[in-house]
Design a protein around this motif. Structure first.
Motif, PDB file in Angstrom:
ATOM      1  N   PHE A  53       0.867  -1.188   0.000  1.00  0.00           N
ATOM      2  CA  PHE A  53       0.000   0.000   0.000  1.00  0.00           C
ATOM      3  C   PHE A  53       0.899   1.232   0.000  1.00  0.00           C
ATOM      4  N   PRO A  54       1.443   1.599  -1.154  1.00  0.00           N
ATOM      5  CA  PRO A  54       2.361   2.745  -1.208  1.00  0.00           C
ATOM      6  C   PRO A  54       1.641   4.084  -1.088  1.00  0.00           C
ATOM      7  N   LEU A  55       2.336   5.032  -0.490  1.00  0.00           N
ATOM      8  CA  LEU A  55       1.855   6.407  -0.358  1.00  0.00           C
ATOM      9  C   LEU A  55       2.671   7.273  -1.304  1.00  0.00           C
ATOM     10  N   ILE A  56       1.979   7.993  -2.169  1.00  0.00           N
ATOM     11  CA  ILE A  56       2.633   8.790  -3.205  1.00  0.00           C
ATOM     12  C   ILE A  56       2.389  10.265  -2.961  1.00  0.00           C
ATOM     13  N   LEU A  57       3.476  11.036  -2.949  1.00  0.00           N
ATOM     14  CA  LEU A  57       3.392  12.485  -2.886  1.00  0.00           C
ATOM     15  C   LEU A  57       3.861  12.999  -4.241  1.00  0.00           C
ATOM     16  N   GLU A  58       2.929  13.437  -5.075  1.00  0.00           N
ATOM     17  CA  GLU A  58       3.265  13.809  -6.446  1.00  0.00           C
ATOM     18  C   GLU A  58       4.067  15.113  -6.488  1.00  0.00           C
ATOM     19  N   SER A  59       3.745  16.058  -5.646  1.00  0.00           N
ATOM     20  CA  SER A  59       4.454  17.327  -5.595  1.00  0.00           C
ATOM     21  C   SER A  59       4.555  17.768  -4.134  1.00  0.00           C
ATOM     22  N   PRO A  60       5.504  17.204  -3.403  1.00  0.00           N
ATOM     23  CA  PRO A  60       5.580  17.469  -1.958  1.00  0.00           C
ATOM     24  C   PRO A  60       5.778  18.948  -1.647  1.00  0.00           C
ATOM     25  N   SER A  61       5.185  19.368  -0.545  1.00  0.00           N
ATOM     26  CA  SER A  61       5.351  20.732  -0.065  1.00  0.00           C
ATOM     27  C   SER A  61       5.801  20.679   1.393  1.00  0.00           C
ATOM     28  N   PRO A  62       6.378  21.781   1.892  1.00  0.00           N
ATOM     29  CA  PRO A  62       6.893  21.778   3.270  1.00  0.00           C
ATOM     30  C   PRO A  62       5.841  21.403   4.314  1.00  0.00           C
ATOM     31  N   ASN A  63       4.557  21.679   4.059  1.00  0.00           N
ATOM     32  CA  ASN A  63       3.537  21.329   5.064  1.00  0.00           C
ATOM     33  C   ASN A  63       3.254  19.823   5.107  1.00  0.00           C
ATOM     34  N   GLN A  64       3.934  19.070   4.268  1.00  0.00           N
ATOM     35  CA  GLN A  64       3.842  17.619   4.337  1.00  0.00           C
ATOM     36  C   GLN A  64       5.008  17.011   5.117  1.00  0.00           C
ATOM     37  N   THR A  65       5.848  17.863   5.660  1.00  0.00           N
ATOM     38  CA  THR A  65       6.872  17.393   6.583  1.00  0.00           C
ATOM     39  C   THR A  65       6.180  16.811   7.805  1.00  0.00           C
ATOM     40  N   SER A  66       6.454  15.545   8.080  1.00  0.00           N
ATOM     41  CA  SER A  66       5.711  14.861   9.133  1.00  0.00           C
ATOM     42  C   SER A  66       6.310  13.480   9.371  1.00  0.00           C
ATOM     43  N   LEU A  67       5.769  12.794  10.367  1.00  0.00           N
ATOM     44  CA  LEU A  67       6.080  11.391  10.634  1.00  0.00           C
ATOM     45  C   LEU A  67       4.904  10.569  10.121  1.00  0.00           C
ATOM     46  N   TYR A  68       5.175   9.654   9.211  1.00  0.00           N
ATOM     47  CA  TYR A  68       4.127   8.887   8.552  1.00  0.00           C
ATOM     48  C   TYR A  68       4.143   7.440   9.025  1.00  0.00           C
ATOM     49  N   PHE A  69       2.941   6.920   9.229  1.00  0.00           N
ATOM     50  CA  PHE A  69       2.793   5.535   9.656  1.00  0.00           C
ATOM     51  C   PHE A  69       1.832   4.791   8.750  1.00  0.00           C
ATOM     52  N   CYS A  70       2.207   3.572   8.424  1.00  0.00           N
ATOM     53  CA  CYS A  70       1.322   2.645   7.735  1.00  0.00           C
ATOM     54  C   CYS A  70       0.805   1.648   8.768  1.00  0.00           C
ATOM     55  N   ALA A  71      -0.435   1.241   8.628  1.00  0.00           N
ATOM     56  CA  ALA A  71      -1.024   0.281   9.568  1.00  0.00           C
ATOM     57  C   ALA A  71      -1.841  -0.744   8.790  1.00  0.00           C
ATOM     58  N   SER A  72      -1.978  -1.921   9.375  1.00  0.00           N
ATOM     59  CA  SER A  72      -2.815  -2.941   8.741  1.00  0.00           C
ATOM     60  C   SER A  72      -3.607  -3.692   9.793  1.00  0.00           C
ATOM     61  N   SER A  73      -4.678  -4.333   9.330  1.00  0.00           N
ATOM     62  CA  SER A  73      -5.546  -5.070  10.240  1.00  0.00           C
ATOM     63  C   SER A  73      -6.372  -6.056   9.426  1.00  0.00           C
ATOM     64  N   ARG A  74      -6.857  -7.074  10.085  1.00  0.00           N
ATOM     65  CA  ARG A  74      -7.876  -7.906   9.453  1.00  0.00           C
ATOM     66  C   ARG A  74      -9.177  -7.130   9.442  1.00  0.00           C
ATOM     67  N   THR A  75     -10.021  -7.417   8.491  1.00  0.00           N
ATOM     68  CA  THR A  75     -11.317  -6.743   8.395  1.00  0.00           C
ATOM     69  C   THR A  75     -12.209  -7.192   9.544  1.00  0.00           C
ATOM     70  N   GLY A  76     -12.989  -6.247  10.055  1.00  0.00           N
ATOM     71  CA  GLY A  76     -13.857  -6.572  11.179  1.00  0.00           C
ATOM     72  C   GLY A  76     -13.380  -5.847  12.411  1.00  0.00           C
ATOM     73  N   TYR A  77     -14.185  -5.858  13.431  1.00  0.00           N
ATOM     74  CA  TYR A  77     -13.904  -5.026  14.591  1.00  0.00           C
ATOM     75  C   TYR A  77     -13.384  -5.811  15.788  1.00  0.00           C
ATOM     76  N   ASN A  78     -13.019  -7.060  15.562  1.00  0.00           N
ATOM     77  CA  ASN A  78     -12.452  -7.838  16.653  1.00  0.00           C
ATOM     78  C   ASN A  78     -10.938  -7.827  16.645  1.00  0.00           C
ATOM     79  N   TYR A  79     -10.365  -7.120  15.677  1.00  0.00           N
ATOM     80  CA  TYR A  79      -8.936  -7.222  15.475  1.00  0.00           C
ATOM     81  C   TYR A  79      -8.248  -5.896  15.713  1.00  0.00           C
ATOM     82  N   GLY A  80      -7.049  -5.996  16.241  1.00  0.00           N
ATOM     83  CA  GLY A  80      -6.264  -4.800  16.458  1.00  0.00           C
ATOM     84  C   GLY A  80      -5.444  -4.439  15.229  1.00  0.00           C
ATOM     85  N   TYR A  81      -4.746  -3.333  15.357  1.00  0.00           N
ATOM     86  CA  TYR A  81      -3.951  -2.795  14.262  1.00  0.00           C
ATOM     87  C   TYR A  81      -2.474  -3.011  14.534  1.00  0.00           C
TER      88      TYR A  81
END
Lengths: 112, 113
Positions: free
Chosen positions: B74-102
């Motif tokens: 699940f790639p994240l693409i920044l086509e034309s990055p700007s300074p306000n996109q300076t940040s700490l980015y996290f990817c997360a995953s989970s099984r579908t449904g509400y019994n599962y954690g991330y």
């Protein structure tokens, strides 16, 4: 709209103390609640996941409780150690988009 | 080991130079999501994906694109990055449904100058 609040914002304790971190949420219709640990500038490590049907979960020195009716969860850390120093975050999932709604976190410092 | 892997861990780039942050999970999770974390604003969801070829906007999608061609990536693409996109980015995953954690990745510290 679900809002998650964590108290206190920061906590400094001497090594060996037992401590309690608090998390409250405004909409009690939650599916589960998850506690995370984050070291400075690092990723989120899952500590405990409590299902809505459960009252508590335990992992080692950590115990998390959940009271849906009052909209509260607590994370109890027994015999704290300097290695426990980190930011602790609680989060609940929203039904739409599976988005996690996070609290602002509690910054814990355990002094040796 | 079950994990979410993000790359790179650190990235400094210039305004306007397209970049991609990769995310891969080995747990066969259907659900994947991107968050950004900023001081005082906490964690905010950028995009999420319920399964392959199914993506949707989160709270702060402006300036970002995603794709989900394979279940594990699940790639994240920044086509034309700007300074306000300076940040700490996290990817997360989970099984579908509400019994599962991330499960979260270790984060990508992005600086746009």
């Amino acid at each position: 709209k679900q809002e998650v609040t964590q108290i206190p914002a920061a906590l400094s304790v001497p090594e060996g103390e037992n401590l309690v971190l608090n998390c409250s949420f405004t909409d009690s219709a939650i599916y589960n609640l998850q506690w995370f640990r984050q070291d400075p500038g690092k990723g989120l490590t899952s500590l405990l996941l409590i299902q809505s049907s459960q009252r508590e979960q335990t992992s080692g020195r950590l115990n998390a409780s959940l009271d849906k009716s009052s909209g509260r969860s607590t994370l109890y850390i027994a015999a704290s150690q300097p290695g426990d120093s980190a930011t602790y975050l609680c989060a609940v999932p929203m039904e739409y988009g599976n988005k996690l709604v996070f609290g602002a976190g509690t910054i814990l410092r355990v002094k040796s | 080991e079950a994990q979410v892997t993000q790359n790179p861990r650190y990235l400094i780039t210039v305004t306007g130079k397209k970049l991609t942050v990769t995310c891969s999970q080995n747990m066969n999770h259907e659900y994947m999501s991107w968050y950004r974390q900023d001081p005082g604003l906490g964690l905010r969801q950028i995009y999420y994906s319920m399964n392959v070829e199914v993506t949707d906007k989160g709270d702060v999608p402006e300036g970002y694109k995603v794709s989900r061609k394979e279940k594990r990536n699940f790639p994240l693409i920044l086509e034309s990055p700007s300074p306000n996109q300076t940040s700490l980015y996290f990817c997360a995953s989970s099984r579908t449904g509400y019994n599962y954690g991330y499960t979260f990745g270790s984060g990508t510290r992005l600086t746009v100058v």
